[in-house]
Design a protein around this motif. Structure first.
Motif, PDB file in Angstrom:
ATOM      1  N   SER A 245       0.835  -1.211   0.000  1.00  0.00           N
ATOM      2  CA  SER A 245       0.000   0.000   0.000  1.00  0.00           C
ATOM      3  C   SER A 245       0.867   1.257   0.000  1.00  0.00           C
ATOM      4  O   SER A 245       1.338   1.720   1.038  1.00  0.00           O
ATOM      5  CB  SER A 245      -0.930  -0.012   1.212  1.00  0.00           C
ATOM      6  OG  SER A 245      -1.804  -1.121   1.141  1.00  0.00           O
ATOM      7  N   VAL A 246       1.041   1.838  -1.190  1.00  0.00           N
ATOM      8  CA  VAL A 246       2.032   2.895  -1.380  1.00  0.00           C
ATOM      9  C   VAL A 246       1.711   4.150  -0.583  1.00  0.00           C
ATOM     10  O   VAL A 246       2.607   4.747   0.038  1.00  0.00           O
ATOM     11  CB  VAL A 246       2.178   3.225  -2.876  1.00  0.00           C
ATOM     12  CG1 VAL A 246       3.099   4.425  -3.087  1.00  0.00           C
ATOM     13  CG2 VAL A 246       2.719   2.016  -3.638  1.00  0.00           C
ATOM     14  N   VAL A 247       0.450   4.595  -0.580  1.00  0.00           N
ATOM     15  CA  VAL A 247       0.130   5.879   0.054  1.00  0.00           C
ATOM     16  C   VAL A 247      -0.683   5.727   1.343  1.00  0.00           C
ATOM     17  O   VAL A 247      -1.179   6.703   1.882  1.00  0.00           O
ATOM     18  CB  VAL A 247      -0.603   6.829  -0.921  1.00  0.00           C
ATOM     19  CG1 VAL A 247       0.299   7.189  -2.091  1.00  0.00           C
ATOM     20  CG2 VAL A 247      -1.912   6.242  -1.394  1.00  0.00           C
ATOM     21  N   THR A 248      -0.776   4.494   1.852  1.00  0.00           N
ATOM     22  CA  THR A 248      -1.538   4.296   3.085  1.00  0.00           C
ATOM     23  C   THR A 248      -0.704   3.512   4.098  1.00  0.00           C
ATOM     24  O   THR A 248       0.182   4.051   4.738  1.00  0.00           O
ATOM     25  CB  THR A 248      -2.892   3.606   2.799  1.00  0.00           C
ATOM     26  OG1 THR A 248      -2.657   2.376   2.087  1.00  0.00           O
ATOM     27  CG2 THR A 248      -3.798   4.503   1.972  1.00  0.00           C
ATOM     28  N   ALA A 249      -0.964   2.219   4.251  1.00  0.00           N
ATOM     29  CA  ALA A 249      -0.359   1.445   5.329  1.00  0.00           C
ATOM     30  C   ALA A 249       1.165   1.414   5.267  1.00  0.00           C
ATOM     31  O   ALA A 249       1.838   1.447   6.303  1.00  0.00           O
ATOM     32  CB  ALA A 249      -0.914   0.019   5.319  1.00  0.00           C
ATOM     33  N   HIS A 250       1.743   1.330   4.078  1.00  0.00           N
ATOM     34  CA  HIS A 250       3.188   1.185   3.964  1.00  0.00           C
ATOM     35  C   HIS A 250       3.899   2.515   3.703  1.00  0.00           C
ATOM     36  O   HIS A 250       5.117   2.523   3.480  1.00  0.00           O
ATOM     37  CB  HIS A 250       3.533   0.168   2.874  1.00  0.00           C
ATOM     38  CG  HIS A 250       3.141  -1.231   3.251  1.00  0.00           C
ATOM     39  ND1 HIS A 250       2.185  -1.956   2.556  1.00  0.00           N
ATOM     40  CD2 HIS A 250       3.545  -2.037   4.267  1.00  0.00           C
ATOM     41  CE1 HIS A 250       2.040  -3.142   3.119  1.00  0.00           C
ATOM     42  NE2 HIS A 250       2.839  -3.217   4.154  1.00  0.00           N
ATOM     43  N   LEU A 251       3.170   3.617   3.726  1.00  0.00           N
ATOM     44  CA  LEU A 251       3.791   4.930   3.560  1.00  0.00           C
ATOM     45  C   LEU A 251       4.587   5.301   4.802  1.00  0.00           C
ATOM     46  O   LEU A 251       4.133   5.100   5.936  1.00  0.00           O
ATOM     47  CB  LEU A 251       2.717   5.984   3.283  1.00  0.00           C
ATOM     48  CG  LEU A 251       3.192   7.428   3.134  1.00  0.00           C
ATOM     49  CD1 LEU A 251       2.419   8.142   2.031  1.00  0.00           C
ATOM     50  CD2 LEU A 251       3.054   8.219   4.442  1.00  0.00           C
ATOM     51  N   ILE A 252       5.777   5.861   4.602  1.00  0.00           N
ATOM     52  CA  ILE A 252       6.590   6.394   5.698  1.00  0.00           C
ATOM     53  C   ILE A 252       6.475   7.904   5.660  1.00  0.00           C
ATOM     54  O   ILE A 252       6.925   8.555   4.710  1.00  0.00           O
ATOM     55  CB  ILE A 252       8.060   5.960   5.572  1.00  0.00           C
ATOM     56  CG1 ILE A 252       8.163   4.429   5.597  1.00  0.00           C
ATOM     57  CG2 ILE A 252       8.895   6.562   6.695  1.00  0.00           C
ATOM     58  CD1 ILE A 252       9.577   3.901   5.383  1.00  0.00           C
ATOM     59  N   ASP A 253       5.853   8.460   6.680  1.00  0.00           N
ATOM     60  CA  ASP A 253       5.543   9.892   6.711  1.00  0.00           C
ATOM     61  C   ASP A 253       6.736  10.681   7.243  1.00  0.00           C
ATOM     62  O   ASP A 253       6.706  11.268   8.318  1.00  0.00           O
ATOM     63  CB  ASP A 253       4.301  10.124   7.571  1.00  0.00           C
ATOM     64  CG  ASP A 253       3.794  11.562   7.484  1.00  0.00           C
ATOM     65  OD1 ASP A 253       4.307  12.317   6.634  1.00  0.00           O
ATOM     66  OD2 ASP A 253       2.891  11.924   8.262  1.00  0.00           O
ATOM     67  N   GLU A 254       7.804  10.685   6.440  1.00  0.00           N
ATOM     68  CA  GLU A 254       9.020  11.405   6.796  1.00  0.00           C
ATOM     69  C   GLU A 254       9.591  12.052   5.544  1.00  0.00           C
ATOM     70  O   GLU A 254       9.534  11.468   4.453  1.00  0.00           O
ATOM     71  CB  GLU A 254      10.064  10.461   7.395  1.00  0.00           C
ATOM     72  CG  GLU A 254       9.648   9.803   8.700  1.00  0.00           C
ATOM     73  CD  GLU A 254      10.660   8.768   9.170  1.00  0.00           C
ATOM     74  OE1 GLU A 254      11.714   8.631   8.504  1.00  0.00           O
ATOM     75  OE2 GLU A 254      10.385   8.087  10.177  1.00  0.00           O
ATOM     76  N   ALA A 255      10.146  13.255   5.708  1.00  0.00           N
ATOM     77  CA  ALA A 255      10.743  13.962   4.582  1.00  0.00           C
ATOM     78  C   ALA A 255      11.809  13.106   3.920  1.00  0.00           C
ATOM     79  O   ALA A 255      12.596  12.427   4.588  1.00  0.00           O
ATOM     80  CB  ALA A 255      11.349  15.280   5.061  1.00  0.00           C
ATOM     81  N   GLY A 256      11.822  13.122   2.597  1.00  0.00           N
ATOM     82  CA  GLY A 256      12.814  12.382   1.838  1.00  0.00           C
ATOM     83  C   GLY A 256      12.434  10.957   1.520  1.00  0.00           C
ATOM     84  O   GLY A 256      13.149  10.285   0.770  1.00  0.00           O
ATOM     85  N   GLN A 257      11.312  10.478   2.055  1.00  0.00           N
ATOM     86  CA  GLN A 257      10.902   9.095   1.810  1.00  0.00           C
ATOM     87  C   GLN A 257      10.205   8.967   0.443  1.00  0.00           C
ATOM     88  O   GLN A 257       9.393   9.817   0.076  1.00  0.00           O
ATOM     89  CB  GLN A 257       9.961   8.614   2.913  1.00  0.00           C
ATOM     90  CG  GLN A 257      10.648   8.411   4.251  1.00  0.00           C
ATOM     91  CD  GLN A 257      11.603   7.234   4.216  1.00  0.00           C
ATOM     92  OE1 GLN A 257      11.432   6.295   3.439  1.00  0.00           O
ATOM     93  NE2 GLN A 257      12.617   7.278   5.079  1.00  0.00           N
ATOM     94  N   PRO A 258      10.494   7.910  -0.312  1.00  0.00           N
ATOM     95  CA  PRO A 258       9.873   7.747  -1.632  1.00  0.00           C
ATOM     96  C   PRO A 258       8.348   7.681  -1.585  1.00  0.00           C
ATOM     97  O   PRO A 258       7.688   8.155  -2.521  1.00  0.00           O
ATOM     98  CB  PRO A 258      10.470   6.429  -2.131  1.00  0.00           C
ATOM     99  CG  PRO A 258      11.789   6.323  -1.437  1.00  0.00           C
ATOM    100  CD  PRO A 258      11.550   6.901  -0.078  1.00  0.00           C
TER     101      PRO A 258
END
Length: 275
Positions: A245-258
């Motif tokens: 899940s690119v923009v939900t569960a598996h997203l890392i909410d940190e600057a610089g993260q893909p």
């Protein structure tokens, strides 16, 4: 405050029951302030329902100046289901006549309803048109919605159907041909995202989209190392072993993260097409 382990009451969204073709569904509408809001974006949930992560993404879209229309398609809205409950939601949806997850061309009823929702949202919000993003189970729905002229900005996140044919596309050939003709005629594009090691949305599927849509299909494949792997909800912990899940569960909410860069690209895509 957002938490993947606590239910989201969706209190900052307006619940509306919308009937299209004699089918009524709850739609959660979110806008900035008390005014009319910006152009509409249809946010379609992933399995097993409108989770806190899906709601978080919808808020990012809203806070970027759009009016979010988030239909309830399956599961408990705002809930963090247990692993067993989530699996049961998945099972019921897979065998539903509405969704038919294991054969191409099985989503006609729900995508027709979603196209009707896009027309309603466009009439309500104005602007050049409507954006649409589908995720996982609903990933291809954003493409099928391109048969509605109001839809101008489709995004496919890890499109996962049909489950039994990883190199196939959910849309039937005639629909794909009509969508490609429209994309070329109106100079439109489709954004799509997946993780490299996703066991459900595999490279073969993106290759099939590229064959069907040519350079109008703009794929993005993120490395598995870009996926969040800790602190996931019970359903994802037990049933989703690979990055998905690119923009939900598996997203890392940190600057610089893909994954965060993917979110920002999607928001820019909506802005470029709808404002």
């Amino acid at each position: 405050m957002y938490s993947p382990h606590r239910d989201d009451d969706l209190a900052d969204f307006e619940p509306r029951d919308i009937t299209i073709d004699d089918v009524t569904r709850r739609v959660w509408v979110g806008r900035q302030g008390a005014g009319a809001g910006g152009p509409a974006v249809i946010v379609m949930t992933e399995m097993p329902g409108i989770s806190p992560e899906v709601a978080r993404f919808a808020r990012w879209v809203r806070d970027a100046g759009f009016t979010v229309w988030m239909p309830s398609l399956f599961g408990r809205d705002g809930a963090v289901p247990g692993a067993d409950e989530g699996a049961e939601i998945f099972r019921r949806t897979c065998i539903s006549a509405t969704f038919r997850a294991v054969a191409t061309g099985g989503a006609d009823a729900v995508t027709a309803w979603l196209r009707g929702l896009a027309r309603i949202a466009h009439q309500a919000c104005g602007g050049p048109g409507v954006g649409a993003i589908g995720m996982c189970f609903t990933g291809n729905y954003a493409l099928s919605m391109m048969l509605e002229p109001a839809v101008l900005a489709p995004v496919l996140c890890q499109p996962s159907l049909p489950l039994d044919a990883p190199a196939a596309i959910e849309s039937p050939p005639g629909e794909l041909a009509a969508v490609r003709a429209r994309l070329e005629r109106e100079d439109l594009t489709v954004l799509a995202y997946r993780f490299a090691g996703d066991a459900v949305c595999r490279a073969e599927r993106f290759a099939a989209y590229e064959r069907a849509l040519g350079d109008r299909f703009q794929p993005r494949t993120l490395p598995d190392t870009a996926a969040r792997r800790e602190g996931l909800s019970p359903f994802f912990t037990r049933h989703v072993p690979t990055p998905h899940s690119v923009v939900t569960a598996h997203l890392i909410d940190e600057a610089g993260q893909p994954t965060l860069a993917a979110r920002d690209e999607i928001l820019r895509f909506f802005a470029d097409r709808l404002t």
